[in-house]
Enzyme design. Structure first.
Site, PDB file in Angstrom:
ATOM      1  N   ARG A 142       0.837  -1.209   0.000  1.00 10.49           N
ATOM      2  CA  ARG A 142       0.000   0.000   0.000  1.00 10.49           C
ATOM      3  C   ARG A 142       0.868   1.254   0.000  1.00 10.49           C
ATOM      4  O   ARG A 142       0.557   2.231  -0.652  1.00 10.49           O
ATOM      5  CB  ARG A 142      -0.959   0.012   1.210  1.00 10.49           C
ATOM      6  CG  ARG A 142      -1.661   1.356   1.398  1.00 10.49           C
ATOM      7  CD  ARG A 142      -2.965   1.279   2.174  1.00 10.49           C
ATOM      8  NE  ARG A 142      -2.886   0.528   3.398  1.00 10.49           N
ATOM      9  CZ  ARG A 142      -2.252   0.915   4.526  1.00 10.49           C
ATOM     10  NH1 ARG A 142      -1.642   2.079   4.569  1.00 10.49           N
ATOM     11  NH2 ARG A 142      -2.241   0.139   5.590  1.00 10.49           N
ATOM     12  N   TYR A 182     -16.571  16.124 -16.148  1.00 11.01           N
ATOM     13  CA  TYR A 182     -16.930  14.722 -15.993  1.00 11.01           C
ATOM     14  C   TYR A 182     -17.964  14.571 -14.870  1.00 11.01           C
ATOM     15  O   TYR A 182     -17.805  15.158 -13.793  1.00 11.01           O
ATOM     16  CB  TYR A 182     -15.652  13.935 -15.671  1.00 11.01           C
ATOM     17  CG  TYR A 182     -15.887  12.481 -15.418  1.00 11.01           C
ATOM     18  CD1 TYR A 182     -16.273  11.645 -16.459  1.00 11.01           C
ATOM     19  CD2 TYR A 182     -15.730  11.938 -14.150  1.00 11.01           C
ATOM     20  CE1 TYR A 182     -16.499  10.298 -16.219  1.00 11.01           C
ATOM     21  CE2 TYR A 182     -15.949  10.598 -13.915  1.00 11.01           C
ATOM     22  CZ  TYR A 182     -16.336   9.784 -14.960  1.00 11.01           C
ATOM     23  OH  TYR A 182     -16.563   8.463 -14.726  1.00 11.01           O
ATOM     24  N   ASP A 199      -7.740  18.309 -15.289  1.00  8.38           N
ATOM     25  CA  ASP A 199      -8.029  16.922 -15.664  1.00  8.38           C
ATOM     26  C   ASP A 199      -7.659  16.784 -17.139  1.00  8.38           C
ATOM     27  O   ASP A 199      -8.333  17.324 -18.015  1.00  8.38           O
ATOM     28  CB  ASP A 199      -9.513  16.628 -15.415  1.00  8.38           C
ATOM     29  CG  ASP A 199      -9.885  15.176 -15.714  1.00  8.38           C
ATOM     30  OD1 ASP A 199      -9.197  14.545 -16.535  1.00  8.38           O
ATOM     31  OD2 ASP A 199     -10.879  14.691 -15.138  1.00  8.38           O
ATOM     32  N   LYS A 205      -8.715   5.510 -19.420  1.00 11.17           N
ATOM     33  CA  LYS A 205      -9.081   5.935 -20.765  1.00 11.17           C
ATOM     34  C   LYS A 205      -7.896   5.778 -21.724  1.00 11.17           C
ATOM     35  O   LYS A 205      -7.476   4.664 -21.950  1.00 11.17           O
ATOM     36  CB  LYS A 205      -9.622   7.370 -20.704  1.00 11.17           C
ATOM     37  CG  LYS A 205     -10.643   7.607 -19.566  1.00 11.17           C
ATOM     38  CD  LYS A 205     -11.922   6.824 -19.738  1.00 11.17           C
ATOM     39  CE  LYS A 205     -12.818   6.842 -18.504  1.00 11.17           C
ATOM     40  NZ  LYS A 205     -13.108   8.147 -17.930  1.00 11.17           N
TER      41      LYS A 205
HETATM   42  C1  LIG Z   1     -13.489   8.632 -16.714  1.00 12.82           C
HETATM   43  C2  LIG Z   1     -13.090   9.987 -16.295  1.00 12.82           C
HETATM   44  C3  LIG Z   1     -12.791  10.275 -14.958  1.00 12.82           C
HETATM   45  C4  LIG Z   1     -12.945   9.257 -13.844  1.00 12.82           C
HETATM   46  O1  LIG Z   1     -12.104   8.178 -14.004  1.00 12.82           O
HETATM   47  P1  LIG Z   1     -12.430   6.677 -13.519  1.00 12.82           P
HETATM   48  O2  LIG Z   1     -11.215   5.958 -13.942  1.00 12.82           O
HETATM   49  O3  LIG Z   1     -13.689   6.257 -14.197  1.00 12.82           O
HETATM   50  O4  LIG Z   1     -12.614   6.732 -12.040  1.00 12.82           O
HETATM   51  C5  LIG Z   1     -12.381  11.562 -14.644  1.00 12.82           C
HETATM   52  N1  LIG Z   1     -12.283  12.518 -15.587  1.00 12.82           N
HETATM   53  C6  LIG Z   1     -12.574  12.280 -16.876  1.00 12.82           C
HETATM   54  C7  LIG Z   1     -12.437  13.376 -17.874  1.00 12.82           C
HETATM   55  C8  LIG Z   1     -12.991  11.015 -17.276  1.00 12.82           C
HETATM   56  O5  LIG Z   1     -13.285  10.779 -18.564  1.00 12.82           O
END
Ligand SMILES: *Cc1c(COP(=O)(O)O)cnc(C)c1O
Length: 380
Positions: free
Chosen positions: A46, A98, A170, A195
């Site tokens: 961890r 998001y 982000d 992603k």
């Molecule tokens: C999918 C996504 C998230 C969240 O990510 P997870 O891996 O689903 O927890 C945050 N920001 C954006 C722009 C996303 O597309």
């Protein structure tokens, strides 16, 4: 060294014990100690694990940052970044973000005593006018989900710098191959590595990259304490994804540009939102801070939800699914899927209309994707 070289070689020297060309998956919870004193090595997974460490090092380099941290998901990374705030602090966020980030602000941060004000995000001034004396963070997505708005990251960084506010970006939609927010002045970069970075729709993960040693230490301590860490196997999969990030992003973009131009010509389509098109209202801004425009397109259909249902039914290659950034093309309805939980008022404020369709353009042949869209759009 250049991006693709770093993605392949950083932290990935052949294993000194076996010669293994890829970083081993250190599937262990704990590590033998030489003595009872902590000597700086690995102790407990961890707190730190060699596979995760290799991933974190590569993530930092690709964002041109000093420090990287990996998390179990993108929202786990977002939560960790937000832990640098304290009750009484205030966040300014873009309205178009998001859905999961919006949910964190509303359902976790707000009850904890951190309020968020949403800027339209159409101009830099829209953020500035939301700033209060207690504002500690501006949180943006650029391009944003699902309206593909571009935030002027240099201008926001300047405003934040003057006022001692942290700029968190982000960067999931652009990926570090097309945009490096730290170079533009951001303090914190957040990713859903689920992603594009993972890239194959087979793993969940998140990341935070920063240049600031103090921020890094605070977030790393939170990571070790709260424990939303990715398993070694997940880290390995994301590292495998990173090795081909450049060639995938180039191809996602080429396909997206081809299809965005095609979609602009379709009578059933009222709007095509893709920052690579000269018709995008912030095309010049996007070109000034990104090295490419990515693989996400949002369109609006004239026929509203009825047309969206028909399009989805008519498609053979595009898969109806919530995620993005994988090799396969996906389609989603923001109003019915990714943002379904919002009230009609919240949807209206976000300009999330029923006719919107979000497309994650995959790596199939562009002509095949065009044919698929073309025949499905016929009945719309
Ligand atoms: C999918 C996504 C998230 C969240 O990510 P997870 O891996 O689903 O927890 C945050 N920001 C954006 C722009 C996303 O597309």
């Amino acid at each position: 060294m250049e991006f693709e070289t770093l993605a392949i070689h950083d932290g990935q020297a052949p294993d000194p014990v076996t010669g293994s060309v890829t970083v081993p998956i250190y599937q262990t919870s704990t590590f033998e100690r030489e003595g009872m004193e902590f000597n700086g090595g690995f102790v407990y997974s961890r707190i730190g694990n060699p596979t995760r460490k290799a991933l974190e090092s590569t993530l930092a380099l690709l964002e041109n940052g000093r420090h990287g941290l990996a998390f179990a998901s993108g929202v786990a990374a977002a939560m960790a970044a937000l832990q640098v705030l304290r009750p009484g602090d205030h966040i300014v966020s873009s309205m178009d973000i998001y859905g999961g980030s919006y949910r964190i602000f509303k359902e976790v941060m707000q009850p904890w005593g951190v309020e968020t004000t949403y800027a339209s995000g159409k101009t830099t001034a829209s953020y500035e006018s939301c700033i209060r004396p207690e504002t500690r963070m501006i949180w943006v997505e650029s391009p944003s989900n699902p309206l593909m708005r571009i935030a002027d990251l240099r201008a926001l960084a300047a405003i934040c710098g003057e006022r001692g506010i942290l700029l968190a970006v982000d960067n999931t939609f652009a990926s570090p191959y097309f945009q490096r927010p730290l170079d533009l002045g951001a303090d914190i970069v957040v990713h859903s590595t689920t992603k594009y970075l993972g890239g194959h729709s087979d793993v969940m993960g998140g990341a935070i990259i920063t240049n600031d040693g103090k921020l890094h230490t605070a977030i790393r301590n939170y990571q070790a304490t709260a424990g939303a860490i990715p398993a070694p196997w997940e880290c390995w999969l994301i590292m495998r994804g990173l090795k081909t990030l450049k060639i995938r992003m180039k191809e996602h973009e080429a396909n997206a540009l081809h299809l965005a131009r095609f979609l602009e010509q379709q009578p059933a389509v009222s709007r095509v939102l893709y920052p690579g098109l000269p018709s995008h209202p912030q095309h010049e801004l996007a070109a000034s801070q990104m090295e490419g425009f990515g693989g996400m397109i949002t369109i609006e259909l004239k026929g509203g939800m009825h047309a969206v249902e028909k399009l989805i039914k008519g498609l053979k290659l595009f898969i109806l699914a919530d995620s993005l950034g994988g090799v396969e093309s996906l389609i989603a309805s923001p109003s019915r899927m990714t943002l379904w939980a919002l009230s009609p008022e919240e949807k209206a404020a976000r300009e999330c209309t029923e006719g919107l369709v979000r497309l994650s353009i995959g790596l199939e042949n562009a002509r095949d994707l065009e044919d698929d869209l073309s025949s499905a759009l016929e009945g719309c």
